[in-house]
Design an enzyme around this catalytic site. Structure first.
Site, PDB file in Angstrom:
ATOM      1  N   CYS A  55       0.854  -1.364   0.159  1.00 11.47           N
ATOM      2  CA  CYS A  55       0.026  -0.029  -0.030  1.00 11.47           C
ATOM      3  C   CYS A  55       0.764   1.076  -0.085  1.00 11.47           C
ATOM      4  O   CYS A  55       1.775   1.273   0.637  1.00 11.47           O
ATOM      5  CB  CYS A  55      -1.143  -0.134   1.260  1.00 11.47           C
ATOM      6  SG  CYS A  55      -1.903   1.414   1.382  1.00 11.47           S
ATOM      7  N   CYS A  59       0.568   4.747   6.864  1.00 13.93           N
ATOM      8  CA  CYS A  59       0.136   4.677   8.234  1.00 13.93           C
ATOM      9  C   CYS A  59       1.248   3.777   9.072  1.00 13.93           C
ATOM     10  O   CYS A  59       1.444   2.912   8.714  1.00 13.93           O
ATOM     11  CB  CYS A  59      -1.205   3.721   8.297  1.00 13.93           C
ATOM     12  SG  CYS A  59      -2.411   4.482   6.831  1.00 13.93           S
ATOM     13  N   CYS A  62       0.492  -0.140  10.150  1.00 15.18           N
ATOM     14  CA  CYS A  62       0.173  -0.934   9.399  1.00 15.18           C
ATOM     15  C   CYS A  62       1.133  -1.908   8.659  1.00 15.18           C
ATOM     16  O   CYS A  62       2.087  -1.251   7.960  1.00 15.18           O
ATOM     17  CB  CYS A  62      -0.959  -0.231   8.120  1.00 15.18           C
ATOM     18  SG  CYS A  62      -1.526  -1.437   6.996  1.00 15.18           S
ATOM     19  N   CYS A  99     -16.829  -8.738   5.294  1.00 13.88           N
ATOM     20  CA  CYS A  99     -16.279  -7.686   5.000  1.00 13.88           C
ATOM     21  C   CYS A  99     -15.197  -7.814   4.275  1.00 13.88           C
ATOM     22  O   CYS A  99     -14.490  -8.802   4.325  1.00 13.88           O
ATOM     23  CB  CYS A  99     -15.923  -7.077   6.231  1.00 13.88           C
ATOM     24  SG  CYS A  99     -17.071  -6.564   7.334  1.00 13.88           S
ATOM     25  N   CYS A 130     -19.471  -5.549   3.250  1.00 17.75           N
ATOM     26  CA  CYS A 130     -19.009  -4.327   3.709  1.00 17.75           C
ATOM     27  C   CYS A 130     -17.402  -4.265   2.814  1.00 17.75           C
ATOM     28  O   CYS A 130     -16.935  -5.458   2.731  1.00 17.75           O
ATOM     29  CB  CYS A 130     -18.786  -4.424   5.166  1.00 17.75           C
ATOM     30  SG  CYS A 130     -17.542  -3.070   5.866  1.00 17.75           S
ATOM     31  N   CYS A 190     -19.215   2.774   8.213  1.00 16.02           N
ATOM     32  CA  CYS A 190     -18.534   2.086   9.307  1.00 16.02           C
ATOM     33  C   CYS A 190     -17.028   2.627   9.542  1.00 16.02           C
ATOM     34  O   CYS A 190     -16.304   3.027   8.638  1.00 16.02           O
ATOM     35  CB  CYS A 190     -18.087   0.496   8.845  1.00 16.02           C
ATOM     36  SG  CYS A 190     -16.826  -0.381   9.957  1.00 16.02           S
ATOM     37  N   ARG A 262     -18.088  -2.108  17.610  1.00 11.84           N
ATOM     38  CA  ARG A 262     -17.373  -3.366  17.377  1.00 11.84           C
ATOM     39  C   ARG A 262     -16.008  -3.704  18.093  1.00 11.84           C
ATOM     40  O   ARG A 262     -15.007  -2.612  18.082  1.00 11.84           O
ATOM     41  CB  ARG A 262     -16.837  -3.492  15.973  1.00 11.84           C
ATOM     42  CG  ARG A 262     -16.188  -4.687  15.511  1.00 11.84           C
ATOM     43  CD  ARG A 262     -16.000  -5.064  14.026  1.00 11.84           C
ATOM     44  NE  ARG A 262     -17.343  -5.111  13.229  1.00 11.84           N
ATOM     45  CZ  ARG A 262     -17.738  -4.464  12.482  1.00 11.84           C
ATOM     46  NH1 ARG A 262     -16.971  -3.707  11.492  1.00 11.84           N
ATOM     47  NH2 ARG A 262     -19.104  -4.667  11.933  1.00 11.84           N
TER      48      ARG A 262
END
Length: 346
Positions: A55, A59, A62, A99, A130, A190, A262
């Site tokens: 990616c 972040c 991550c 998801c 999702c 979400c 959640r």
């Protein structure tokens, strides 16, 4: 007194909730929870990584970021048929929502036909859908909504003030803009955050204030505990106190009374007693299965055992005629009644 849905929280008011004695806070949260939900039902979701690694975002938490060497092998977008096989398996295990997550800054136009096919295929199985694909344009959000996507996940991660310490490749406003596109397209939102990244207590309050003061409360609010991964900049950050995490669940329940809160990433590091307190504090959704994108999640059998001990059942969907998927996990839990139940912390 019925909890009201508010969009005008101040930081002082949120901090005042956090400052309540622990028992008083949980009591208040449980009262709010029971006004809007069955206190002994938990919504079950399963999460699949449909494109892993490399990616472009930086972040710091991550393992999928291409900026860090975490030993994670990159994978291309997986075939639609494999996604549908995984979705069927999730349904058979009792999941009501499937998801799908891709490690992208945003989906490319060449990928959209495959994404649409996944959404339609999973919907045809009788599951809620999702996706989390990074940032969306207004047009992309509309296309996903037309395909039947129920939820779109796009977390704020942390407070606006701390955000720049964690991510520099996209702005906080970029995230808010994507949420606006999702809402305008008619999909459910979400959106939550991650705790334990080195943020202050004020940052945790500010994150919840951002979520609660959105034009519409997210229908699903994942509260994640940082899973520290070797090779990421946060691999050695100090652990967050367990009670602070539980307090955050409780404050989220009070501020977002109609949202599913959640208990998300980090559950594999929580013993049964901590998870039970999170459910008492108002958490009523989990990810079910042994993987959460690329990090470990409690094994399914362990979840069944814990649900049995607590008298919790999977939340049933009432908007579809075939409820077999939501009953399957309940049946599996009942079958555990002959198995030994261990009460020691794991």
């Amino acid at each position: 007194m019925t909890a009201t849905v508010r969009h005008d929280w101040t930081l002082e008011q949120v901090n005042a909730l956090y400052a309540l004695p622990f028992n008083d806070l949980l009591f208040q949260a449980q009262n709010v929870h029971r006004q809007h939900f069955n206190a002994n039902e938990v919504q079950i979701s399963t999460l699949l990584s449909i494109k892993t690694g490399a990616c472009a975002e930086d972040c710091k938490y991550c393992p999928q970021s291409g900026h860090y060497n975490t030993g994670l092998e990159r994978e291309r977008l997986i075939e639609v048929e494999k996604v549908l096989q995984q979705a069927q398996a999730a349904k058979d295990q009792g999941a009501s929502r499937f998801c799908m997550g891709a490690a992208w800054t945003n989906p490319k136009q060449r990928d959209m036909p495959y994404i649409i096919e996944m959404v339609r295929g999973v919907k045809a199985l009788g599951l809620e859908t999702c996706m989390t694909l990074g940032m969306l344009t207004d047009e992309q959000a509309g296309t996903l909504a037309e395909a039947g996507l129920d939820y779109y996940n796009h977390n704020l991660d942390t407070s606006p003030e701390f955000y720049g310490e964690i991510i520099t490749t996209r702005t906080y406003q970029d995230r808010l803009d994507t949420l606006t596109h999702v809402r305008n397209a008619g999909m459910k939102v979400c959106c939550g955050g991650i705790l334990g990244m080195g943020e202050t207590a004020n940052d945790r309050s500010a994150l919840l204030m951002q979520l609660a003061n959105l034009p519409e409360h997210p229908q699903s609010v994942p509260i994640n505990m940082l899973v520290k991964v070797a090779g990421t900049p946060l691999e050695n950050v100090e652990d967050l106190d367990d009670f602070e995490f539980i307090r955050t669940i409780a404050v989220a329940r009070i501020m977002l009374p109609q949202s599913h809160v959640r208990l998300s990433a980090g559950r594999s590091g929580m013993n049964e007693q901590m998870q039970a307190l999170c459910f008492l504090a108002g958490a009523n959704s989990i990810f079910y299965g042994d993987k959460l994108l690329t990090t470990d999640n409690p094994e399914s059998d362990a979840d069944m055992q814990l649900f049995k001990k607590l008298g919790i059942n999977p939340e049933r969907r009432h908007d579809v005629s075939d409820e077999a998927h939501s009953l399957a996990l309940a049946d599996a839990i009942k079958e555990q009644h002959t198995a030994p139940l261990y009460h020691a912390a794991k």
